[in-house]
Design a protein around this motif. Structure first.
Motif, mmCIF file in Angstrom:
data_model
loop_
_atom_site.group_PDB
_atom_site.id
_atom_site.type_symbol
_atom_site.label_atom_id
_atom_site.label_comp_id
_atom_site.label_asym_id
_atom_site.label_seq_id
_atom_site.Cartn_x
_atom_site.Cartn_y
_atom_site.Cartn_z
ATOM 1 N N GLY A 156 37.670 50.475 -17.046
ATOM 2 C CA GLY A 156 38.425 51.382 -17.904
ATOM 3 C C GLY A 156 38.821 50.767 -19.236
ATOM 4 N N ILE A 157 39.183 51.650 -20.175
ATOM 5 C CA ILE A 157 39.467 51.245 -21.541
ATOM 6 C C ILE A 157 40.765 50.452 -21.651
ATOM 7 N N LEU A 158 41.770 50.789 -20.835
ATOM 8 C CA LEU A 158 43.057 50.101 -20.957
ATOM 9 C C LEU A 158 42.937 48.624 -20.579
ATOM 10 N N LYS A 159 42.246 48.342 -19.484
ATOM 11 C CA LYS A 159 42.058 46.939 -19.097
ATOM 12 C C LYS A 159 41.173 46.211 -20.101
ATOM 13 N N ALA A 160 40.203 46.926 -20.664
ATOM 14 C CA ALA A 160 39.353 46.307 -21.681
ATOM 15 C C ALA A 160 40.169 45.931 -22.912
ATOM 16 N N LEU A 161 41.079 46.818 -23.319
ATOM 17 C CA LEU A 161 41.950 46.513 -24.460
ATOM 18 C C LEU A 161 42.854 45.319 -24.149
ATOM 19 N N GLY A 162 43.296 45.232 -22.900
ATOM 20 C CA GLY A 162 44.091 44.074 -22.493
ATOM 21 C C GLY A 162 43.296 42.784 -22.606
ATOM 22 N N ALA A 163 42.017 42.844 -22.239
ATOM 23 C CA ALA A 163 41.151 41.660 -22.353
ATOM 24 C C ALA A 163 40.981 41.257 -23.816
ATOM 25 N N PHE A 164 40.763 42.235 -24.675
ATOM 26 C CA PHE A 164 40.618 41.926 -26.099
ATOM 27 C C PHE A 164 41.916 41.361 -26.674
ATOM 28 N N ALA A 165 43.060 41.852 -26.188
ATOM 29 C CA ALA A 165 44.343 41.313 -26.653
ATOM 30 C C ALA A 165 44.482 39.842 -26.260
ATOM 31 N N LEU A 166 44.060 39.498 -25.036
ATOM 32 C CA LEU A 166 44.102 38.090 -24.611
ATOM 33 C C LEU A 166 43.181 37.233 -25.467
ATOM 34 N N LEU A 167 42.017 37.767 -25.817
ATOM 35 C CA LEU A 167 41.091 37.028 -26.664
ATOM 36 C C LEU A 167 41.691 36.758 -28.040
ATOM 37 N N LEU A 168 42.298 37.782 -28.632
ATOM 38 C CA LEU A 168 42.885 37.607 -29.964
ATOM 39 C C LEU A 168 44.083 36.670 -29.917
ATOM 40 N N LEU A 169 44.834 36.719 -28.818
ATOM 41 C CA LEU A 169 45.960 35.796 -28.678
ATOM 42 C C LEU A 169 45.463 34.358 -28.587
ATOM 43 N N LEU A 170 44.387 34.137 -27.839
ATOM 44 C CA LEU A 170 43.804 32.800 -27.755
ATOM 45 C C LEU A 170 43.296 32.347 -29.123
ATOM 46 N N GLY A 171 42.620 33.252 -29.841
ATOM 47 C CA GLY A 171 42.124 32.900 -31.167
ATOM 48 C C GLY A 171 43.258 32.566 -32.122
ATOM 49 N N TYR A 172 44.361 33.331 -32.039
ATOM 50 C CA TYR A 172 45.514 33.050 -32.903
ATOM 51 C C TYR A 172 46.125 31.700 -32.543
ATOM 52 N N ALA A 173 46.202 31.407 -31.248
ATOM 53 C CA ALA A 173 46.749 30.115 -30.819
ATOM 54 C C ALA A 173 45.897 28.966 -31.349
ATOM 55 N N PHE A 174 44.588 29.088 -31.228
ATOM 56 C CA PHE A 174 43.706 28.014 -31.692
ATOM 57 C C PHE A 174 43.714 27.891 -33.215
ATOM 58 N N SER A 175 44.011 28.988 -33.918
ATOM 59 C CA SER A 175 44.062 28.898 -35.380
ATOM 60 C C SER A 175 45.184 27.984 -35.845
ATOM 61 N N TRP A 176 46.235 27.837 -35.031
ATOM 62 C CA TRP A 176 47.312 26.908 -35.379
ATOM 63 C C TRP A 176 46.849 25.467 -35.209
ATOM 64 N N ILE A 177 45.934 25.226 -34.271
ATOM 65 C CA ILE A 177 45.326 23.896 -34.185
ATOM 66 C C ILE A 177 44.516 23.631 -35.444
ATOM 67 N N GLY A 178 43.776 24.655 -35.899
ATOM 68 C CA GLY A 178 43.016 24.531 -37.137
ATOM 69 C C GLY A 178 43.915 24.285 -38.338
ATOM 70 N N ALA A 179 45.082 24.946 -38.359
ATOM 71 C CA ALA A 179 46.022 24.744 -39.461
ATOM 72 C C ALA A 179 46.497 23.295 -39.514
ATOM 73 N N LEU A 180 46.799 22.740 -38.353
ATOM 74 C CA LEU A 180 47.241 21.345 -38.302
ATOM 75 C C LEU A 180 46.130 20.408 -38.768
ATOM 76 N N ILE A 181 44.896 20.687 -38.364
ATOM 77 C CA ILE A 181 43.767 19.853 -38.809
ATOM 78 C C ILE A 181 43.592 19.971 -40.321
ATOM 79 N N GLY A 182 43.688 21.192 -40.844
ATOM 80 C CA GLY A 182 43.529 21.395 -42.284
ATOM 81 C C GLY A 182 44.561 20.667 -43.114
ATOM 82 N N LEU A 183 45.769 20.533 -42.577
ATOM 83 C CA LEU A 183 46.830 19.812 -43.276
ATOM 84 C C LEU A 183 46.699 18.299 -43.136
#
Length: 283
Positions: A156-183
């Motif tokens: 179903g679409i609701l669980k799929a949207l939940g999966a995409f939300a987890l993916l974007l949350l993981l990507g946002y979390a890892f972007s902070w690792i990238g920010a630290l590396i960039g600095l």
């Protein structure tokens, strides 16, 4: 007689609260970065080509060679693969985040931001939010390509949207690792290299492309407790795609909760470190 004219007293505007100012400044910086991305469309195009190539190559090169659940069915492997490709795509955006911040540092833009009355963490937060928007666009395109090669959502679409939300949350979390590396580096090229080197073992020592059951015991243990693996397994569960051999590891038994915990911990830890590094780098 001399007329006395009352001049209205000019009062300085009341300063906004810390949270309100930080949110507002972050959105302004995010808008600036999104406008910059739109003016350089090749950044978005090249960011889309790589994950599309991964989907096509893995699907048709390895699709008939990797056994999933005892079967060599290429369609089954494509459904197994897509959660891993999604997760790899959102985490590989880390290199872009680091390179962008390193480029701003190299050009002196960070010093100009520092001269403005804005919240200290807004520069980094705005950058990571802009990268999140670009990542979301990439995921939409990638999902379309996945559907074309045979990937399907079964719960179903609701669980799929939940999966995409987890993916974007993981990507946002890892972007902070990238920010630290960039600095922490001196050039955008170094940030790109530094942002990719550690990502390869994180993404490949996982359940993204093959089942962990075939790994040596110690490597399987590492893979099952990998934050990346938790998100991949959570997405497979929510999409209803073929999973891996059942494991007794807690993250594999409760992947959705494990994915949330890992992502939030990474955000808290690396945002704190990145903001502290930003303040010391521009002091």
């Amino acid at each position: 007689m001399t007329a006395v004219v009352d001049t209205p007293r000019l009062t300085a505007p009341q300063p906004r609260g810390g949270v309100v100012q930080s949110v507002g400044d972050s959105l302004v910086v995010a808008k600036r970065n999104l406008i910059r991305m739109m003016r350089i469309p090749e950044m978005i195009i090249f960011g889309l080509i790589q994950p599309i190539m991964f989907v096509v190559l893995f699907s048709y090169v390895f699709g008939g060679s990797v056994s999933i659940g005892g079967s060599l069915d290429p369609k089954g492997y494509r459904e197994f693969l897509m959660a891993g490709i999604f997760a790899q795509t959102v985490t590989f955006a880390t290199a872009g985040a680091g390179a962008g911040i390193a480029d701003d540092m190299h050009k002196g833009l960070i010093d100009r931001f520092r001269s403005l009355p804005m919240a200290r963490g807004a520069v980094l937060t705005g950058r990571t939010l802009a990268d999140l928007v670009q990542t979301a666009l990439t995921v939409v395109v990638l999902a379309t390509v996945g559907l074309l090669v045979g990937w399907r959502v079964h719960h179903g679409i609701l669980k799929a949207l939940g999966a995409f939300a987890l993916l974007l949350l993981l990507g946002y979390a890892f972007s902070w690792i990238g920010a630290l590396i960039g600095l922490s580096v001196r050039t955008p090229e170094a940030a790109t290299s530094g942002g990719l080197i550690w990502l390869f073992p994180v993404t490949f020592v996982s359940n993204a492309f093959v089942a962990t059951s075939g790994m040596t015991p110690w490597l399987r243990h590492v893979a099952e407790w990998n934050p990346f693996s938790a998100t991949v397994q959570a997405c497979r569960d929510l999409f209803g795609n073929p999973g891996v051999v059942p494991s007794n590891a807690w993250p594999m038994q409760h992947p959705v909760i494990a994915s949330l915990i890992w992502s939030l911990v990474i955000i808290v830890v690396f945002r704190t470190l990145a903001v502290r590094k930003y303040r010391s780098a521009t002091a």
